[in-house]
Structures are given as structure tokens and as C-alpha cells.
Design an enzyme around this catalytic site. Structure first.
Site, PDB file in Angstrom:
ATOM      1  N   LYS A  90      25.034  49.918  38.598  1.00  0.00           N
ATOM      2  CA  LYS A  90      25.625  48.964  39.545  1.00  0.00           C
ATOM      3  C   LYS A  90      27.078  48.755  39.175  1.00  0.00           C
ATOM      4  CE  LYS A  90      25.199  46.120  43.017  1.00  0.00           C
ATOM      5  NZ  LYS A  90      26.435  46.728  43.540  1.00  0.00           N
ATOM      6  N   GLN A 111      31.325  47.280  32.712  1.00  0.00           N
ATOM      7  CA  GLN A 111      30.291  46.871  33.654  1.00  0.00           C
ATOM      8  C   GLN A 111      28.917  46.786  32.996  1.00  0.00           C
ATOM      9  OE1 GLN A 111      31.616  46.652  37.074  1.00  0.00           O
ATOM     10  NE2 GLN A 111      29.886  45.272  37.306  1.00  0.00           N
ATOM     11  N   LYS A 114      28.894  43.364  31.358  1.00  0.00           N
ATOM     12  CA  LYS A 114      28.974  42.345  32.397  1.00  0.00           C
ATOM     13  C   LYS A 114      27.636  42.189  33.108  1.00  0.00           C
ATOM     14  CE  LYS A 114      32.519  42.594  35.112  1.00  0.00           C
ATOM     15  NZ  LYS A 114      33.449  42.982  36.207  1.00  0.00           N
ATOM     16  N   LYS A 126      30.570  52.820  37.666  1.00  0.00           N
ATOM     17  CA  LYS A 126      31.800  52.551  38.405  1.00  0.00           C
ATOM     18  C   LYS A 126      32.251  53.839  39.080  1.00  0.00           C
ATOM     19  CE  LYS A 126      34.597  48.990  39.108  1.00  0.00           C
ATOM     20  NZ  LYS A 126      34.213  47.581  39.313  1.00  0.00           N
ATOM     21  N   GLY A 165      32.116  47.151  46.444  1.00  0.00           N
ATOM     22  CA  GLY A 165      33.553  47.234  46.611  1.00  0.00           C
ATOM     23  C   GLY A 165      34.297  46.867  45.344  1.00  0.00           C
ATOM     24  N   ASP A 166      35.577  47.142  45.348  1.00  0.00           N
ATOM     25  CA  ASP A 166      36.491  46.779  44.264  1.00  0.00           C
ATOM     26  C   ASP A 166      37.884  46.807  44.890  1.00  0.00           C
ATOM     27  OD1 ASP A 166      36.481  46.390  41.150  1.00  0.00           O
ATOM     28  OD2 ASP A 166      38.134  47.757  41.489  1.00  0.00           O
ATOM     29  N   THR A 209      33.128  36.382  43.423  1.00  0.00           N
ATOM     30  CA  THR A 209      33.858  36.594  42.167  1.00  0.00           C
ATOM     31  C   THR A 209      34.807  35.437  41.893  1.00  0.00           C
ATOM     32  OG1 THR A 209      33.760  38.976  42.587  1.00  0.00           O
ATOM     33  CG2 THR A 209      35.223  38.233  40.840  1.00  0.00           C
ATOM     34  N   ASN A 240      40.871  39.530  47.169  1.00  0.00           N
ATOM     35  CA  ASN A 240      39.636  38.777  47.351  1.00  0.00           C
ATOM     36  C   ASN A 240      39.378  37.788  46.220  1.00  0.00           C
ATOM     37  OD1 ASN A 240      37.194  38.538  49.024  1.00  0.00           O
ATOM     38  ND2 ASN A 240      36.145  39.238  47.187  1.00  0.00           N
ATOM     39  N   SER A 376      26.071  40.603  44.166  1.00  0.00           N
ATOM     40  CA  SER A 376      25.662  41.920  44.667  1.00  0.00           C
ATOM     41  C   SER A 376      24.198  42.179  44.340  1.00  0.00           C
ATOM     42  CB  SER A 376      26.535  43.014  44.046  1.00  0.00           C
ATOM     43  OG  SER A 376      27.773  43.115  44.708  1.00  0.00           O
TER      44      SER A 376
END
Length: 444
Positions: A90, A111, A114, A126, A165-166, A209, A240, A376
Site C-alpha cells: 500500500k 511506507q 508508516k 510506492k 495518490g501522491d 493527511t 492537498n 486509504s
């Protein structure tokens, strides 16, 4: 030589041209020394650190597409599936000219920890491309996304790898990517998160976020005898994360006075006007000069300088290595007492050390910006159950997750004699869950 030093030397030797990845590995492993040393023989025998710092899979591919002039363009595409010990991979997709293998590997490595901190069953990955959606027409973005997914689809799935998304990948890009996946696979599944509300997206995902960053910051201050309400906050970025961090800061009684983009930054002594910022950035997709034109009291500055503004709390929400040592010195001199990262690794190692040495409460991004991936994962749950939760339900779950993340990292830091070192606490708490899962599953 200690096992940590051996592992760091190996990573540097094998990845000499990947500075971002080396920085991320160094930051994590250095703070894990106390844990590793207690289990050094077992970890070394099982090559745990070698496996932890080596991705399970790296996919690199070309992405050909046709621009509006009929010219064929070619970009590089990446997906790094780093660790699936606690769940399917993820992590987001980043479309930005700065994207390369080092950046994607560092993001994927971060990630892993996290996602572990969220307490949810998701592994780390990622991906992305050096494609820049800025200045491209909708048709060009669609052409690129469809080409990108025509290769990526082979490696992802609802129970395998679920991208999101990023930077450079918002609702528009996710929509095009999802449409192409569905077209190729003839499957309607939760293979991407950050989707539109009409086709499986989750309420509060857009805000997650930024909101999560403020929920954790508020809890960190409260547990250290301070309040967020009434404080002055400086924020970098105008995407964002920054927009919704600014919005939630207002809601919690603080006054956010800055934001920035790639060309300059705004100082608004009356506090950032969230509605105007959304109009400029989300609707017009314009530069912050437009904000200054519409807001007489605001001052626009070219280049960098957000961290020069006197504040109580600083929230770096733009990109990696944006808060450097001189910035940290300025923040300390101006009385800043808390920094929480909204972006991934936005603070350099020496700046982080300086802030910690001078008593600034500092929370790393793998903890403080985990609200996005946590929500997410909540979107994945809703997709699996064919349900849709209300905004309030998702927001409440998000707040609980962020508060729990802080308490877990706080407890881990205290357990290993590093009270107040939230970088170490986050890395330790995230690491232990992943390490235990890897050990239970054998040498794979």
C-alpha cells in the site's frame, strides 16, 4: 562492527547513487540500535536487516504516450513493492519530474513503517513516474495515465498491491488510472484508493493527511502540557496536505499564517484564507501570486522563506528535504516549540538533530502524516464490504488512529530509554510489528 553498521555499509555499497534511499535507511536504522542490539545474534543469523532494506520486488517500465501536438513522449514508470509482511502493498503514486528510483525506494521504505504504525493490515510500497501533469491538458494526462496503467495493472490488485495518490496524482489521475484498470481487467475492485465518491471513494479521504497531521500534533502538545489553540502555525506547501492542515488548524483554534508552492510563498498575518487558497489551487490550479492579488493583507515572496516567520508550531507539508539546518536554527531562535512533518522526510537529518537537541517536540512524517494511508485502508475496507461510511464516521476513526499512533510511539520511546524522542519511538513501534511478522513467516 555492529549489525546496524554492517547493514548500513551494505545498503550504501549496493545503492551508491541513491541518496534519498540511503538517508531514509540511515535515519531508521540509527534509531533502532537499541532494539537491534538486544536481538543482534538472531537478527544477523536471519539477515533481518538485509531483508528489511531490500524491496521484495521492483518494477520499472517505459510509458509512451502522445501529446496534443501528435508527438510521442516517453517517461519512466516505477513500482517498488517493498514489504508485504503485514498485508498487501500500500502506497501512493507520485507523478513529478524529480521522481527516480532512489526517491521511490525511500518512499516505499518509509511506507513500510508508516503503514505498520496505523495498526491496519497493510504492507509498504510506492510508485510513480517522472511525468509532470502541470501544464498538460486533460487529454494528455488521460493518455499518460492509460499508458502507465497498461503496464502497472499486471502487478497490482485488491489483495496484492493497492496504489493511491501522491504528489501530482489527484482525483483526476486516479479516475483515469482506475478506468483503464477496469477496462483491461474487466474487474470492478478496490485496486486504487483516493477514488471519486461516485465510484467507491471514501468521504474524508481528501482531508485525511492534513487533518490527521493536526490530530496527532494536538495530541503531542497535550501530552507535553501545551495547547494548539491560540498558537501561530507556519505551513509549507499548497497542495492537498497543506490545504487541509491549514483548514484543521483553524478548526482547532490555531492560526496558520503561511503556505508555499514551487515558485514562492505567502505570509498572511491575518491567517490563511482557506476558501481563497482552495479557489487558487484546487479550482484555478494557479500560482500563489493569485492569492496575494486577491488578499490585500497578504505578502508574496519569491523563492523559499516560510521558516523565517515567527511561529509556535511548524508543519512542513511540501516535499523531502525542505527544512534544512539553517531553517531549524531560525525556527528555534524564533521560539518554535513543535515541528510535525506533513510531507515525507521533509526535514534533513542535521536539522532534525538540531531541533531535538534544542527541546523542540518533533514528530516524523511516518507517524504524523499517516492519516492519508490510514484512510486509504479504511476505503479498502468499505470497498471490500460494499459499504459507504459517513464523513463523521471516517473522521472519527481517523482521529482515533492518529491519537493511538502518538501514544504507541511515545510508549516505545519510553520503553527503550529515549523518552521524548518521537523519531526513535515511531521507528521502533513500526519496526517491531514488521519484524515479528517477518520472523513468523520464515525466510521469504
Amino acid at each position: 562492527m555492529s549489525y546496524v553498521d554492517e547493514a548500513l555499509a551494505r545498503v550504501k555499497k549496493q545503492n551508491p547513487d541513491q541518496p534519498e534511499f540511503n538517508q531514509a535507511v540511515y535515519e531508521v536504522l540509527e534509531s533502532l540500535r537499541a532494539v537491534i542490539e538486544k536481538n543482534e545474534d538472531t537478527y544477523r543469523r536471519n539477515a533481518l536487516l538485509e531483508r528489511l532494506t531490500t524491496p521484495e520486488r521492483i518494477v520499472m517500465f517505459r510509458v509512451p504516450w502522445v501529446d496534443d501536438k501528435g508527438q510521442v513522449q516517453v517517461n519512466n514508470g516505477y513500482r517498488v513493492q517493498f514489504n508485504s509482511a503485514i498485508g498487501p502493498y500500500k502506497g501512493g503514486l507520485r507523478f513529478h519530474p524529480s521522481v527516480n528510483l532512489s526517491v521511490i525506494k525511500f518512499l516505499g521504505f518509509e511506507q513500510v513503517f508508516k503503514n505498520s504504525l496505523t495498526g491496519l493490515p497493510i504492507g509498504g510500497g510506492k510508485g510513480g513516474s517522472d511525468f509532470d501533469p502541470k501544464g498538460k491538458s486533460d487529454r494528455e494526462v488521460m493518455a499518460f495515465c492509460q499508458s502507465f496503467m497498461t503496464e502497472l495493472y499486471k502487478y497490482i490488485g485488491a489483495d496484492t498491491d493497492v496504489p493511491a495518490g501522491d504528489i501530482g496524482v489527484g482525483g483526476r489521475e486516479i479516475g483515469y488510472l482506475f478506468g483503464q484498470y477496469k477496462r483491461i481487467r474487466s474487474l470492478y475492485e478496490g485496486v486504487l484508493t483516493g477514488k471519486g465518491l461516485t465510484y467507491g471513494g471514501s468521504l474524508a479521504r481528501t482531508q485525511a493527511t492534513g487533518y490527521g497531521l493536526l490530530y496527532l500534533t494536538e495530541e503531542m502538545l497535550k501530552c507535553n502540557g501545551k495547547e494548539l489553540a491560540g498558537k501561530t502555525v507556519v505551513v509549507s506547501g499548497a497542495g492537498n496536505v497543506a490545504i487541509y492542515a491549514i483548514e484543521k488548524a483553524w478548526q482547532l483554534g490555531a492560526k496558520p499564517v503561511t503556505c508555499s508552492d514551487s515558485t514562492g510563498w505567502i505570509y498572511d498575518p491575518e491567517g490563511i484564507d482557506v476558501a481563497l487558497l482552495k479557489e487558487v489551487k484546487e479550482v484555478k490550479r494557479a500560482r500563489l501570486t493569485e492569492y496575494a492579488k486577491a488578499r490585500p493583507g497578504a505578502v508574496y515572496h519569491e523563492g523559499k522563506g516560510v521558516w523565517s516567520v515567527k511561529c509556535d508550531v511548524a508543519l512542513p507539508c511540501a516535499t523531502q528535504n525542505e527544512l534544512l539546518l539553517e531553517d531549524a536554527k531560525t525556527l528555534v531562535a524564533n521560539g518554535c516549540f513543535a515541528v510535525a512533518e506533513g510531507a515525507n522526510m521533509p526535514t534533513s537529518l542535521d536539522a532534525t538533530a538540531y531541533l531535538q537537541e534544542h527541546g523542540v517536540l518533533f514528530c516524523p512524517g511516518k507517524a504524523s502524516n499517516a492519516g492519508g494511508v490510514a484512510t486509504s485502508a479504511l476505503e479498502m475496507t468499505q470497498n471490500s464490504q460494499r459499504l459507504s461510511w459517513t464523513f463523521e464516521e471516517v473522521d472519527a476513526k481517523l482521529k482515533d488512529i492518529m491519537v493511538n499512533i502518538f501514544h504507541n510511539l511515545d510508549a516505545a520511546a519510553k520503553e527503550y530509554g529515549m523518552e521524548g524522542n518521537y523519531v526513535a519511538g515511531a521507528n521502533i513501534a513500526g519496526f517491531l510489528k514488521v519484524a515479528n511478522a517477518m520472523d513468523a513467516q520464515g525466510i521469504v
